[in-house]
Design a protein around this motif. Structure first.
Motif, PDB file in Angstrom:
ATOM      1  N   LEU A  60       0.828  -1.211   0.000  1.00 25.42           N
ATOM      2  CA  LEU A  60       0.000   0.000   0.000  1.00 25.42           C
ATOM      3  C   LEU A  60       0.860   1.258   0.000  1.00 25.42           C
ATOM      4  N   THR A  61       1.941   1.240   0.753  1.00 29.87           N
ATOM      5  CA  THR A  61       2.816   2.412   0.806  1.00 29.87           C
ATOM      6  C   THR A  61       3.426   2.707  -0.561  1.00 29.87           C
ATOM      7  N   GLU A  66       0.496   6.121  -6.672  1.00 29.91           N
ATOM      8  CA  GLU A  66       0.078   6.157  -8.071  1.00 29.91           C
ATOM      9  C   GLU A  66      -1.350   5.658  -8.278  1.00 29.91           C
ATOM     10  N   ARG A  67      -2.085   5.453  -7.193  1.00 31.77           N
ATOM     11  CA  ARG A  67      -3.396   4.836  -7.316  1.00 31.77           C
ATOM     12  C   ARG A  67      -4.403   5.721  -8.043  1.00 31.77           C
ATOM     13  N   LYS A  68      -4.226   7.038  -7.996  1.00 30.19           N
ATOM     14  CA  LYS A  68      -5.159   7.931  -8.675  1.00 30.19           C
ATOM     15  C   LYS A  68      -4.861   8.066 -10.159  1.00 30.19           C
ATOM     16  N   GLN A  74      -5.053   1.164  -8.475  1.00 26.29           N
ATOM     17  CA  GLN A  74      -6.137   1.348  -7.509  1.00 26.29           C
ATOM     18  C   GLN A  74      -6.736   0.006  -7.107  1.00 26.29           C
ATOM     19  N   ALA A  75      -6.940  -0.885  -8.073  1.00 24.37           N
ATOM     20  CA  ALA A  75      -7.475  -2.210  -7.759  1.00 24.37           C
ATOM     21  C   ALA A  75      -6.511  -2.998  -6.871  1.00 24.37           C
ATOM     22  N   LEU A  76      -5.219  -2.875  -7.126  1.00 25.94           N
ATOM     23  CA  LEU A  76      -4.235  -3.555  -6.287  1.00 25.94           C
ATOM     24  C   LEU A  76      -4.246  -3.005  -4.864  1.00 25.94           C
ATOM     25  N   CYS A  77      -4.424  -1.700  -4.719  1.00 30.08           N
ATOM     26  CA  CYS A  77      -4.506  -1.104  -3.379  1.00 30.08           C
ATOM     27  C   CYS A  77      -5.744  -1.600  -2.636  1.00 30.08           C
ATOM     28  N   LEU A  78      -6.876  -1.643  -3.321  1.00 35.49           N
ATOM     29  CA  LEU A  78      -8.100  -2.149  -2.694  1.00 35.49           C
ATOM     30  C   LEU A  78      -7.967  -3.623  -2.329  1.00 35.49           C
ATOM     31  N   VAL A 155     -10.290   4.899 -12.609  1.00 38.67           N
ATOM     32  CA  VAL A 155     -10.273   4.742 -11.156  1.00 38.67           C
ATOM     33  C   VAL A 155     -11.690   4.830 -10.586  1.00 38.67           C
ATOM     34  N   GLY A 156     -12.511   5.738 -11.138  1.00 38.30           N
ATOM     35  CA  GLY A 156     -13.878   5.888 -10.649  1.00 38.30           C
ATOM     36  C   GLY A 156     -14.701   4.626 -10.823  1.00 38.30           C
ATOM     37  N   ILE A 157     -14.578   3.977 -11.972  1.00 43.81           N
ATOM     38  CA  ILE A 157     -15.323   2.738 -12.207  1.00 43.81           C
ATOM     39  C   ILE A 157     -14.860   1.644 -11.257  1.00 43.81           C
ATOM     40  N   VAL A 158     -13.562   1.536 -11.035  1.00 39.60           N
ATOM     41  CA  VAL A 158     -13.039   0.536 -10.098  1.00 39.60           C
ATOM     42  C   VAL A 158     -13.575   0.784  -8.688  1.00 39.60           C
TER      43      VAL A 158
END
Length: 401
Positions: A60-61, A66-68, A74-78, A155-158
């Motif tokens: 996560l760190t 770069e998640r945005k 973003q999916a990997l962070c979630l 990112v919004g759809i994810v």
């Protein structure tokens, strides 16, 4: 200070009693159960939980910066968040069958863990499965349908699909919290009784077996296998028809190995869950049969260990198969700074830098895709389309997972 010494002595004596409880148990069956639990329940499960929590926090760190900018990141962070929640739900598992925990049974720790915490872990596991499907869907769209990835890989759809998946998982597994009731004896001890719904054949066959098996295993496994095979075929056809650069070749190999590893580990770890549901139905009351000396005592630990393994394995997969993540991990541990996406975007938006300019350490394909289509000439637009079909941004570049 002197008044606290008796309490410290009592606490030390209880701690020593826990260590020597294994050798003071006269019953061979109980001693064998303790050995099995200390090895599998405490050491193996505890190792998976600690390694998984540490690995997910590091992931996560590194990825959150770069998640945005990428739906894949973003999916990997979630996914890391869902796996962390599952491991936290299992945080009491390594100590729940220790002599100390058994001596504290008046608090109902054992009963609460087996009745409620495990169901929370199953919800987190289902959310993790949904997010894994979302992650593979994002990769599938970017690799196999690149002309639609710009509209669907956002990112919004994810975030919206992940939120709906979380609500769906909670609602679907909510009935499991009403299968058993916690009651107390005249001495104040807690025990579990099965509610009438557990003995309902229709509920067990339709919900606990068919629907649970479909939602938790068949649909995720079939979807992941189908999308993985489609990605592999698409990458193979691109390799045969297009002469890729060295970076894109490495990225494709990393993507192939990562996808295969994720799918294989998921299938293996999730295979024990449907079996557990059948055994819970056949050996009711399951709590008694899963206790020491019960018919399914040794099997009862394995489905939980498998879920912990599944939630702690992604960090190891990233290290083994994702060169970009491995490079960022080394930079994170050594405290070095790398050329980030912000630097890349800034250099590409300057006048005269939209074509022909590259940055050291960044692949040419990544540079072309990051510039976008504004202000491009006809050859630049053609190169952009070619780069999307061969190595979509955020999916197949060497700088991402």
């Amino acid at each position: 200070i002197h008044d606290s010494q008796p309490y410290l002595a009592i606490a030390l004596m209880r701690l020593l009693a826990c260590f020597f409880a294994l050798y003071s148990v006269p019953d061979p069956v109980t001693r064998e159960c303790l050995i099995y639990y200390y090895v599998v329940g405490t050491f193996v499960a505890g190792s998976f939980i600690l390694i998984g929590l540490l690995g997910n926090c590091i992931s996560l760190t590194i990825l959150s910066k770069e998640r945005k900018k990428s739906s894949t990141i973003q999916a990997l962070c979630l996914l890391a968040v869902a796996d962390t929640c599952l491991l936290l739900a299992y945080s009491l598992f390594p100590i729940v069958d220790t002599p100390w925990a058994q001596s504290m049974d008046y608090l109902g720790i054992y009963v609460i863990v087996f009745v409620y915490m495990f169901e929370i872990a199953r919800i987190c596991n289902q959310i993790s499965a949904f997010i894994t499907m979302i992650l593979m869907w994002q990769r599938y769209m970017a690799v196999c349908l690149p002309h639609k990835s710009k509209q669907l890989c956002t990112v919004g759809i994810v975030n919206r699909i992940s939120a709906c998946s979380t609500v769906a998982a909670v609602v679907f597994y909510l009935p499991n919290f009403f299968l058993y009731s916690i009651k107390t004896t005249s001495d104040g001890d807690y025990y579990v009784t099965s509610n009438s719904i557990v003995k309902n054949a229709y509920f067990q066959v339709i919900y606990s077996l068919i629907l649970t098996y479909l939602v938790s295993y068949i649909i995720p496994v079939v979807s992941l296998l189908g999308m993985s095979l489609a990605i592999l075929r698409s990458l193979k056809s691109h390799i045969n028809t297009v002469a890729p650069s060295a970076n894109s070749q490495h990225a494709r190999k990393d993507l192939t190995k990562s996808s295969i590893a994720i799918v294989v580990i998921y299938v293996l770890c999730q295979s024990l869950q449907p079996i557990r549901r059948v055994i819970m139905w056949l050996y009711d009351p399951y709590m008694i049969n899963a206790s020491c000396g019960g018919k399914v005592f040794y099997f009862s630990y394995l489905p939980h260990i498998a879920l912990m393994l599944n939630s702690s394995a992604n960090f190891v997969i990233y290290i083994l198969f994702a060169r970009g993540f491995r490079r960022k991990l080394i930079m994170f541990l050594t405290g070095r700074n790398a050329v980030g996406p912000n630097d890349l975007n800034e250099s590409n938006t300057k006048p005269g830098s939209s074509k022909g300019g590259t940055i050291p350490g960044v692949s040419k394909i990544t540079t072309v895709v990051a510039t976008g289509s504004r202000g491009m000439t006809a050859p630049d637009e053609e190169n952009r389309k070619c780069s999307e079909n061969t190595a979509p941004s955020g999916i197949g570049t060497d700088d991402t997972i």
